[in-house]
Design an enzyme around this catalytic site. Structure first.
Site, PDB file in Angstrom:
ATOM      1  N   CYS A   8       0.844  -1.310   0.016  1.00 20.69           N
ATOM      2  CA  CYS A   8       0.036   0.055   0.098  1.00 20.69           C
ATOM      3  C   CYS A   8       0.959   1.280  -0.206  1.00 20.69           C
ATOM      4  O   CYS A   8       2.116   1.161  -0.238  1.00 20.69           O
ATOM      5  CB  CYS A   8      -0.847   0.004   1.097  1.00 20.69           C
ATOM      6  SG  CYS A   8      -0.179   0.273   2.851  1.00 20.69           S
TER       7      CYS A   8
ATOM      8  N   ASP B  29      -7.746   3.462   1.517  1.00 20.34           N
ATOM      9  CA  ASP B  29      -6.795   3.748   2.408  1.00 20.34           C
ATOM     10  C   ASP B  29      -7.659   4.380   3.921  1.00 20.34           C
ATOM     11  O   ASP B  29      -8.177   5.379   3.774  1.00 20.34           O
ATOM     12  CB  ASP B  29      -5.796   4.831   2.195  1.00 20.34           C
ATOM     13  CG  ASP B  29      -4.680   4.882   3.080  1.00 20.34           C
ATOM     14  OD1 ASP B  29      -4.822   4.544   4.186  1.00 20.34           O
ATOM     15  OD2 ASP B  29      -3.470   5.480   2.578  1.00 20.34           O
TER      16      ASP B  29
ATOM     17  N   CYS C  21      -1.084   0.716   7.293  1.00 16.09           N
ATOM     18  CA  CYS C  21      -2.521   0.474   7.558  1.00 16.09           C
ATOM     19  C   CYS C  21      -2.925  -0.907   6.668  1.00 16.09           C
ATOM     20  O   CYS C  21      -2.738  -1.928   7.283  1.00 16.09           O
ATOM     21  CB  CYS C  21      -3.365   1.346   6.986  1.00 16.09           C
ATOM     22  SG  CYS C  21      -3.225   3.194   8.050  1.00 16.09           S
ATOM     23  N   ARG C  22      -3.077  -0.650   5.447  1.00 14.87           N
ATOM     24  CA  ARG C  22      -3.815  -1.729   4.590  1.00 14.87           C
ATOM     25  C   ARG C  22      -2.647  -3.061   4.430  1.00 14.87           C
ATOM     26  O   ARG C  22      -3.164  -4.194   4.559  1.00 14.87           O
ATOM     27  CB  ARG C  22      -4.105  -1.268   3.421  1.00 14.87           C
ATOM     28  CG  ARG C  22      -5.306  -0.300   3.390  1.00 14.87           C
ATOM     29  CD  ARG C  22      -5.653   0.285   1.967  1.00 14.87           C
ATOM     30  NE  ARG C  22      -4.526   1.065   1.618  1.00 14.87           N
ATOM     31  CZ  ARG C  22      -4.179   1.882   0.687  1.00 14.87           C
ATOM     32  NH1 ARG C  22      -5.280   1.629  -0.346  1.00 14.87           N
ATOM     33  NH2 ARG C  22      -3.341   2.630   0.203  1.00 14.87           N
ATOM     34  N   SER C  23      -1.429  -2.721   4.180  1.00 21.31           N
ATOM     35  CA  SER C  23      -0.839  -3.937   3.765  1.00 21.31           C
ATOM     36  C   SER C  23      -0.349  -4.685   4.996  1.00 21.31           C
ATOM     37  O   SER C  23      -0.145  -5.922   4.945  1.00 21.31           O
ATOM     38  CB  SER C  23       0.530  -3.556   2.859  1.00 21.31           C
ATOM     39  OG  SER C  23       1.337  -2.407   3.234  1.00 21.31           O
TER      40      SER C  23
ATOM     41  N   ASN D 215       2.561   1.585   4.231  1.00 14.43           N
ATOM     42  CA  ASN D 215       2.815   0.209   4.927  1.00 14.43           C
ATOM     43  C   ASN D 215       2.496   0.520   6.387  1.00 14.43           C
ATOM     44  O   ASN D 215       3.456  -0.248   7.176  1.00 14.43           O
ATOM     45  CB  ASN D 215       4.460  -0.129   4.475  1.00 14.43           C
ATOM     46  CG  ASN D 215       4.670  -1.588   4.689  1.00 14.43           C
ATOM     47  OD1 ASN D 215       5.778  -1.627   5.246  1.00 14.43           O
ATOM     48  ND2 ASN D 215       3.634  -2.504   4.707  1.00 14.43           N
TER      49      ASN D 215
END
Length: 164
Positions: A13, A130, A18-20, A16
């Site tokens: 993401c 995000d 939050c999402r990933s 690096n």
């Protein structure tokens, strides 16, 4: 954790944090439950330099706690080696996809298959927005969506076992 047989996935993401890292933690839990975690290399990274060295976002960590998914993380940026060392690079949105494809073009004969993680969502929610920029209720919802994309994919454990 690393494998010699090429079973590897890198989740990506923007920052690096939050999402990933959420995707990495959930996939690691799935592989652990399937009994094949030792056959996979699982990691996450950023397309940007914004958060390098920082821990995961506290809101994502809270989401992982709600789902009982262990998570510890320090942000890093995608490297040229990642395009050679990972079989799959799965990203969260079209901006990540463009950045990754641009970077991959600078790596001769890279082996990574670069795709949107959302392509694996049975509901076909291709873009995983995000949560960093969303208000509090939407942040919680987006983190939950991330967990469900990975946890609810059809035959997920069987697919992980076959790869393992």
């Amino acid at each position: 954790m690393a494998t010699t047989s090429g079973k590897s996935v890198l989740f990506v993401c923007l920052g690096n944090i939050c999402r990933s890292p959420i995707a990495e933690a959930v996939f690691r839990k799935m592989a652990t439950e399937a009994g094949v975690v030792d056959q996979w290399r699982i990691d996450s990274a950023a397309t940007s330099t914004y958060e390098i060295g920082n821990a995961q976002d506290h809101r994502g960590l809270a989401c992982m706690r709600r789902h009982r998914v262990p998570m510890t993380h320090v942000a890093r940026q995608v490297t040229k080696d990642d395009f050679m060392n990972f079989e799959f690079i799965l990203c969260m949105d079209e901006s990540n996809l463009r950045d990754l494809n641009r970077k991959a073009n600078n790596v001769k004969n890279h082996r990574a298959k670069i795709e949107l993680l959302g392509a694996y969502d049975p509901q076909k929610q291709l873009i995983i927005n995000d949560p960093y920029y969303l208000d509090k209720p939407k942040q919680k919802s987006m983190c939950d969506v991330m967990c469900h994309v990975l946890e609810k994919a059809p035959n997920k454990r069987e697919k992980i076992r076959r790869r393992g």
